[in-house]
Scaffold this motif. Structure first.
Motif, PDB file in Angstrom:
ATOM      1  N   ILE A  83       0.874  -1.165   0.000  1.00 30.12           N
ATOM      2  CA  ILE A  83       0.000   0.000   0.000  1.00 30.12           C
ATOM      3  C   ILE A  83       0.914   1.218   0.000  1.00 30.12           C
ATOM      4  O   ILE A  83       1.773   1.352   0.878  1.00 30.12           O
ATOM      5  N   VAL A  84       0.769   2.073  -0.998  1.00 26.06           N
ATOM      6  CA  VAL A  84       1.672   3.212  -1.139  1.00 26.06           C
ATOM      7  C   VAL A  84       0.887   4.515  -1.160  1.00 26.06           C
ATOM      8  O   VAL A  84      -0.289   4.548  -1.513  1.00 26.06           O
ATOM      9  N   VAL A  85       1.580   5.584  -0.771  1.00 26.09           N
ATOM     10  CA  VAL A  85       1.001   6.928  -0.790  1.00 26.09           C
ATOM     11  C   VAL A  85       1.924   7.836  -1.587  1.00 26.09           C
ATOM     12  O   VAL A  85       3.113   7.548  -1.739  1.00 26.09           O
ATOM     13  N   PRO A  86       1.402   8.941  -2.133  1.00 27.85           N
ATOM     14  CA  PRO A  86       2.249   9.821  -2.943  1.00 27.85           C
ATOM     15  C   PRO A  86       3.291  10.555  -2.110  1.00 27.85           C
ATOM     16  O   PRO A  86       3.165  10.690  -0.889  1.00 27.85           O
ATOM     17  N   GLU A  87       4.304  11.015  -2.771  1.00 27.62           N
ATOM     18  CA  GLU A  87       5.373  11.768  -2.109  1.00 27.62           C
ATOM     19  C   GLU A  87       4.787  12.975  -1.386  1.00 27.62           C
ATOM     20  O   GLU A  87       3.953  13.710  -1.920  1.00 27.62           O
ATOM     21  N   GLY A  88       5.193  13.173  -0.133  1.00 29.33           N
ATOM     22  CA  GLY A  88       4.725  14.304   0.653  1.00 29.33           C
ATOM     23  C   GLY A  88       3.405  14.087   1.360  1.00 29.33           C
ATOM     24  O   GLY A  88       2.878  15.000   2.002  1.00 29.33           O
ATOM     25  N   PRO A 111      -0.071   4.429 -10.583  1.00 29.55           N
ATOM     26  CA  PRO A 111       0.998   5.403 -10.320  1.00 29.55           C
ATOM     27  C   PRO A 111       0.601   6.829 -10.686  1.00 29.55           C
ATOM     28  O   PRO A 111       0.865   7.772  -9.920  1.00 29.55           O
ATOM     29  N   ALA A 112      -0.070   6.999 -11.819  1.00 27.84           N
ATOM     30  CA  ALA A 112      -0.494   8.339 -12.225  1.00 27.84           C
ATOM     31  C   ALA A 112      -1.575   8.874 -11.294  1.00 27.84           C
ATOM     32  O   ALA A 112      -1.582  10.072 -10.957  1.00 27.84           O
ATOM     33  N   ALA A 113      -2.494   8.007 -10.860  1.00 31.03           N
ATOM     34  CA  ALA A 113      -3.552   8.439  -9.948  1.00 31.03           C
ATOM     35  C   ALA A 113      -2.979   8.931  -8.628  1.00 31.03           C
ATOM     36  O   ALA A 113      -3.504   9.875  -8.011  1.00 31.03           O
ATOM     37  N   LEU A 114      -1.898   8.307  -8.182  1.00 29.67           N
ATOM     38  CA  LEU A 114      -1.221   8.778  -6.973  1.00 29.67           C
ATOM     39  C   LEU A 114      -0.573  10.136  -7.199  1.00 29.67           C
ATOM     40  O   LEU A 114      -0.701  11.051  -6.388  1.00 29.67           O
ATOM     41  N   ALA A 135      -4.184   6.921  -1.593  1.00 30.89           N
ATOM     42  CA  ALA A 135      -3.283   5.764  -1.482  1.00 30.89           C
ATOM     43  C   ALA A 135      -3.703   4.745  -2.522  1.00 30.89           C
ATOM     44  O   ALA A 135      -4.783   4.840  -3.122  1.00 30.89           O
ATOM     45  N   ALA A 136      -2.838   3.760  -2.736  1.00 23.71           N
ATOM     46  CA  ALA A 136      -3.157   2.710  -3.700  1.00 23.71           C
ATOM     47  C   ALA A 136      -2.534   1.397  -3.257  1.00 23.71           C
ATOM     48  O   ALA A 136      -1.429   1.376  -2.704  1.00 23.71           O
ATOM     49  N   TRP A 137      -3.262   0.326  -3.500  1.00 22.57           N
ATOM     50  CA  TRP A 137      -2.695  -1.011  -3.365  1.00 22.57           C
ATOM     51  C   TRP A 137      -2.112  -1.363  -4.732  1.00 22.57           C
ATOM     52  O   TRP A 137      -2.836  -1.463  -5.715  1.00 22.57           O
ATOM     53  N   VAL A 138      -0.800  -1.551  -4.778  1.00 21.02           N
ATOM     54  CA  VAL A 138      -0.109  -1.720  -6.040  1.00 21.02           C
ATOM     55  C   VAL A 138       0.712  -3.004  -6.025  1.00 21.02           C
ATOM     56  O   VAL A 138       1.328  -3.354  -5.025  1.00 21.02           O
ATOM     57  N   VAL A 139       0.705  -3.718  -7.144  1.00 21.13           N
ATOM     58  CA  VAL A 139       1.551  -4.894  -7.312  1.00 21.13           C
ATOM     59  C   VAL A 139       2.530  -4.634  -8.446  1.00 21.13           C
ATOM     60  O   VAL A 139       2.387  -3.688  -9.214  1.00 21.13           O
ATOM     61  N   GLU A 140       3.521  -5.497  -8.536  1.00 21.36           N
ATOM     62  CA  GLU A 140       4.509  -5.360  -9.599  1.00 21.36           C
ATOM     63  C   GLU A 140       3.928  -5.693 -10.982  1.00 21.36           C
ATOM     64  O   GLU A 140       3.029  -6.518 -11.089  1.00 21.36           O
ATOM     65  N   PRO A 141       4.420  -4.984 -12.022  1.00 22.06           N
ATOM     66  CA  PRO A 141       5.570  -4.080 -12.033  1.00 22.06           C
ATOM     67  C   PRO A 141       5.250  -2.638 -11.637  1.00 22.06           C
ATOM     68  O   PRO A 141       6.134  -1.785 -11.608  1.00 22.06           O
ATOM     69  N   PHE A 142       3.991  -2.371 -11.321  1.00 25.69           N
ATOM     70  CA  PHE A 142       3.578  -0.992 -11.072  1.00 25.69           C
ATOM     71  C   PHE A 142       4.015  -0.478  -9.707  1.00 25.69           C
ATOM     72  O   PHE A 142       4.083   0.728  -9.482  1.00 25.69           O
ATOM     73  N   ALA A 162       5.697   3.126  -9.239  1.00 27.96           N
ATOM     74  CA  ALA A 162       5.228   4.103  -8.258  1.00 27.96           C
ATOM     75  C   ALA A 162       6.348   4.539  -7.319  1.00 27.96           C
ATOM     76  O   ALA A 162       6.494   5.736  -7.008  1.00 27.96           O
ATOM     77  N   LEU A 163       7.157   3.591  -6.858  1.00 24.64           N
ATOM     78  CA  LEU A 163       8.267   3.932  -5.969  1.00 24.64           C
ATOM     79  C   LEU A 163       9.280   4.819  -6.681  1.00 24.64           C
ATOM     80  O   LEU A 163       9.833   5.758  -6.082  1.00 24.64           O
ATOM     81  N   ALA A 164       9.526   4.561  -7.962  1.00 18.74           N
ATOM     82  CA  ALA A 164      10.457   5.381  -8.733  1.00 18.74           C
ATOM     83  C   ALA A 164       9.951   6.805  -8.882  1.00 18.74           C
ATOM     84  O   ALA A 164      10.743   7.749  -9.025  1.00 18.74           O
ATOM     85  N   GLN A 165       8.639   6.987  -8.827  1.00 13.71           N
ATOM     86  CA  GLN A 165       8.047   8.318  -8.953  1.00 13.71           C
ATOM     87  C   GLN A 165       7.925   9.022  -7.603  1.00 13.71           C
ATOM     88  O   GLN A 165       7.380  10.120  -7.530  1.00 13.71           O
ATOM     89  N   GLY A 166       8.435   8.390  -6.548  1.00 10.75           N
ATOM     90  CA  GLY A 166       8.446   9.034  -5.241  1.00 10.75           C
ATOM     91  C   GLY A 166       7.428   8.531  -4.252  1.00 10.75           C
ATOM     92  O   GLY A 166       7.349   9.040  -3.125  1.00 10.75           O
ATOM     93  N   ALA A 167       6.608   7.555  -4.640  1.00 13.52           N
ATOM     94  CA  ALA A 167       5.618   7.016  -3.706  1.00 13.52           C
ATOM     95  C   ALA A 167       6.306   6.343  -2.520  1.00 13.52           C
ATOM     96  O   ALA A 167       7.435   5.849  -2.627  1.00 13.52           O
ATOM     97  N   THR A 168       5.603   6.309  -1.392  1.00 14.95           N
ATOM     98  CA  THR A 168       6.144   5.730  -0.163  1.00 14.95           C
ATOM     99  C   THR A 168       5.258   4.582   0.305  1.00 14.95           C
ATOM    100  O   THR A 168       4.037   4.752   0.425  1.00 14.95           O
TER     101      THR A 168
END
Length: 324
Positions: free
Chosen positions: A131-136, A188-191, A198-205, A209-215
């Protein structure tokens, strides 16, 4: 990694896999009536994600042919589309998450799990789901998801069930979450654009998302059970009754493919380029699930208990009839 390379990786992964999900990618023979060289024609539906790499690897290595199967792989949607196609006999087998299959079985649909698909690593830092959230973001833990908007791929499946569990374990109220359905490639774009909290994300996404700064704020699968079978391959009870030899052959071939993927991780990574158009730059950074051949019944019982607790099903799923 530069912002330009990040955007290229994100666009490549999202667009290529979204296109794959909307279309149909096939591996195997087009002759589904007579088979090839005495092989039995079999078709299986899967999602365009890293977790199905073993089945493609099994085709490439000739494992399914060795078991007398001429396999055709169809790439498309999740359980909402594959379950009815398996029930109707349009597909012989399909890949689906365990919650959707338990719900289908409770609704009286004649489906049975015949082989494991993938299992969590049980480790937050290495699991292929998070489960990831956007940067900041102000959200720092799963408990903070109370009252948040969370993207999942489908309602009433392994996503919202495991997210609720993570929130509950962290001390939050899982009843106060707004779930929104989004395709994995769109998350990733929605974040990034603030469409969801927040988003529940699986690979490869997840890697995108992490590369775009998601935490990451929770490892929802690992927190649910350290040996959770997340998805399995399933078939109809009609096929089991009418052609048990083919079902046995598929299960044996699938188990051998899972073991081969486990023993040959480099080849498992390489196979991604044959059924997706993921930019090779992203592949070394991907997190992978485990591919054991056994479906962990204790883990599924934990999931079943949560489904009853959250009101997703009215009664305990019968795992004895669901797992072959």
């Amino acid at each position: 990694m530069t912002p330009k390379s990040l955007s290229v990786i994100a666009a490549t992964a999202a667009l290529a896999l979204a296109a794959t999900a909307c279309g149909s990618a096939e591996t195997g023979s087009d002759d589904t009536d007579a088979g090839v060289d005495g092989l039995t024609p079999v078709n299986v539906g899967v999602l365009p994600i890293t977790a199905v790499a073993p089945i493609y690897l099994g085709v490439e290595q000739g494992i399914f042919e060795d078991h007398g199967i001429d396999l055709t792989i169809e790439t498309g949607g999740g359980g909402a589309t594959t379950v009815p196609r398996v029930v109707s006999g349009e597909l012989d087998f399909a890949f689906g998450n365990v919650v959707s299959l338990m719900i289908a079985r409770e609704q009286g649909l004649p489906l049975t799990m015949v082989a494991n698909g993938m299992t969590t690593t049980g480790e937050a830092d290495t699991d292929y789901s998070a489960i990831v959230v956007p940067e900041g973001s102000d959200i720092e833990s799963a408990a903070d998801l109370e009252g948040a908007t969370v993207a999942i791929d489908n309602l009433r499946n392994i996503g919202d069930t495991s997210v609720r569990n993570s929130v509950r374990v962290a001390g939050g109220d899982p009843a106060d979450i707004e779930f929104i359905e989004l395709a994995f490639p769109d998350m990733p774009a929605a974040l990034s654009n603030g469409q969801v909290d927040a988003a529940w994300v699986v690979e490869p996404f997840l890697t995108v998302a992490l590369a775009q700064g998601a935490t990451p704020v929770a490892s929802n699968f690992a927190e649910l059970h350290p040996e959770l079978s997340i998805a399995t391959y399933f078939t109809s009870d009609d096929l089991i009754a009418s052609d048990p030899d083919t079902v046995d052959a598929f299960t044996e071939a699938m188990n051998e493919s899972l073991q081969y993927a486990t023993d040959n991780p480099d080849q498992t990574e390489d196979i991604l380029t044959t059924y997706t158009e993921i930019n090779p730059e992203i592949i070394p950074d991907l997190r992978w699930p485990l591919f054991p051949t056994e479906i962990d019944r204790d883990a599924l019982q934990t999931v079943a208990d949560l489904m009853v607790q959250d009101g997703i099903v009215d009664s305990q799923p019968d795992l004895d009839t669901l797992i072959r």
